[in-house]
Design an enzyme around this catalytic site. Structure first.
Site, PDB file in Angstrom:
ATOM      1  N   GLU A 178     -11.296   0.891  -0.506  1.00 54.60           N
ATOM      2  CA  GLU A 178     -10.811   2.269  -0.426  1.00 54.60           C
ATOM      3  C   GLU A 178     -11.850   3.241  -0.997  1.00 54.60           C
ATOM      4  O   GLU A 178     -12.436   2.993  -2.054  1.00 54.60           O
ATOM      5  CB  GLU A 178      -9.501   2.424  -1.208  1.00 54.60           C
ATOM      6  CG  GLU A 178      -8.911   3.820  -1.099  1.00 54.60           C
ATOM      7  CD  GLU A 178      -7.798   4.090  -2.093  1.00 54.60           C
ATOM      8  OE1 GLU A 178      -6.836   4.783  -1.719  1.00 54.60           O
ATOM      9  OE2 GLU A 178      -7.884   3.623  -3.251  1.00 54.60           O
ATOM     10  N   CYS A 195      -4.468   1.473  -0.390  1.00 51.51           N
ATOM     11  CA  CYS A 195      -4.021   1.356  -1.772  1.00 51.51           C
ATOM     12  C   CYS A 195      -2.494   1.372  -1.893  1.00 51.51           C
ATOM     13  O   CYS A 195      -1.807   0.576  -1.277  1.00 51.51           O
ATOM     14  CB  CYS A 195      -4.680   2.472  -2.592  1.00 51.51           C
ATOM     15  SG  CYS A 195      -4.751   2.187  -4.375  1.00 51.51           S
ATOM     16  N   LYS A 217      -4.735   8.955   4.056  1.00 51.61           N
ATOM     17  CA  LYS A 217      -3.725   8.458   3.119  1.00 51.61           C
ATOM     18  C   LYS A 217      -2.569   9.449   2.988  1.00 51.61           C
ATOM     19  O   LYS A 217      -2.770  10.630   2.715  1.00 51.61           O
ATOM     20  CB  LYS A 217      -4.390   8.234   1.754  1.00 51.61           C
ATOM     21  CG  LYS A 217      -3.525   7.502   0.732  1.00 51.61           C
ATOM     22  CD  LYS A 217      -4.355   7.211  -0.502  1.00 51.61           C
ATOM     23  CE  LYS A 217      -3.594   6.408  -1.530  1.00 51.61           C
ATOM     24  NZ  LYS A 217      -4.429   6.087  -2.709  1.00 51.61           N
TER      25      LYS A 217
END
Length: 339
Positions: A57, A182, A148
């Site tokens: 990430e 994540c 994200k």
């Protein structure tokens, strides 16, 4: 042929993939140097016969470790403005072609790639950042860019919330691959969206920590009856470049040897380890995975198939790319031509 094959439709087709977790250290806050390292790992993965390589990430140009160590929430603080300005300058702009070398390397090596970047998108004005997960296919084409959905905790000080546009999966050999960034992997509904699209190889990107990957990797594998590849980054305190602004303050506030210690791993659809968590070392960790194991585990549970009840519960997903602008310009020439 080097991979497992099965007879299908009178011919021969592969029933396996070789996938790799590239657990590497970025040249922190240096986009070009980090991308050069990414290209080298793609080239190496191609030589090892990898079909897919994934990177951690926000690897390019790096995770914003300074936030929790230098009082990132102090409003209007000059040092925080300096950090953000540098971060913005070194972020990845797809429109500027920053990933072109990666796409070329993927095409030349014949390797698909998942890469974690800090994205600076033009379609949101070009001065805000998003934690994005980019999929590049074996032909070197960008297949999806997933921003994200919800940055975690102090990440919200530098990353903006994304949207559902990148919640997509991709055909790769006998598998259907998708992924999340994540702590998105803890979100049941985004996982369910990927399951509903047929995902059976899930890629989870992390900045790097055994505490993140050790439990959830096997949990998602069992829930999705899929292979799950968790890929982390690495960063030691000593690897913070001397050229980074306010470096002394960042290093002084940290008493640990590592900012990120890795933890990359691969779990099978039954929750067993194929590659147990790898810590404190860089490397490309590869394994061959076989689709027949997915098919076998779906016999007793299939979250989006025979064990679902869409008549009772269903998920609605908005995959529009969000923007502050909707242009309704009228093409005057076209209008006159129709009059």
């Amino acid at each position: 042929m080097s991979h497992t094959e099965t007879e299908k439709d009178g011919g021969t087709s592969r029933d396996s993939l070789v996938i790799g977790a590239a657990q590497i250290t970025p040249v922190w806050m240096d986009r070009e140097a980090t991308l050069h390292k990414v290209v080298q790992y793609i080239e190496g993965g191609g030589e090892e016969g990898c079909d897919l390589i994934a990177f951690g990430e926000a690897l390019v140009p790096g995770y914003p470790f300074w936030l929790e160590r230098t009082g990132g929430a102090r409003f209007d603080a000059p040092d925080q403005k300096t950090w953000f300005s540098r971060y913005l300058d070194q972020a990845v702009s797809l429109e500027a072609g920053h990933l072109d070398p990666v796409c070329r390397a993927a095409r030349k090596a014949g390797v698909a790639v998942y890469l974690g970047i800090v994205e600076r998108p033009v379609d949101r004005g070009g001065h805000s950042l998003y934690c994005s997960m980019v999929y590049i296919d074996k032909q070197g084409e960008i297949g999806s860019v997933h921003r994200k959905l919800m940055p975690t905790y102090e990440e919200r000080l530098v990353w903006s919330p994304g949207d559902g546009h990148g919640l997509k999966v991709h055909a790769l050999g006998p598998f259907t691959v998708g992924g999340l960034n994540c702590w998105e992997n803890w979100m049941p509904l985004p996982r369910a969206a990927l399951y509903g699209l047929g995902e059976d190889l899930h890629v989870a990107l992390w900045p790097g920590s055994l505490r993140n990957t050790n439990d959830i990797t096997r949990f998602i594998a069992r829930e999705g009856r899929s292979f799950v590849l968790s890929v982390s980054g690495m960063l030691e305190v000593s690897q913070i470049p001397q050229t980074v602004p306010h470096r002394d303050a960042l290093v002084a506030e940290d008493s640990h040897e590592y900012f990120a210690n890795g933890g990359s791993c691969l779990a099978a659809p039954d929750g067993s380890w194929v590659i147990p968590p790898q810590c404190h070392q860089e490397g490309l960790f590869c394994a061959e995975i076989h689709h027949d194991m997915v098919r076998g585990e779906r016999q007793n549970f299939d979250a989006a198939g025979h064990y679902s009840r869409p008549d009772v519960t269903r998920l609605v997903v908005n995959r529009q790319r969000q923007s502050t602008l909707v242009f309704e310009d009228v093409d005057r020439e076209a209008q006159r031509a129709t009059e």
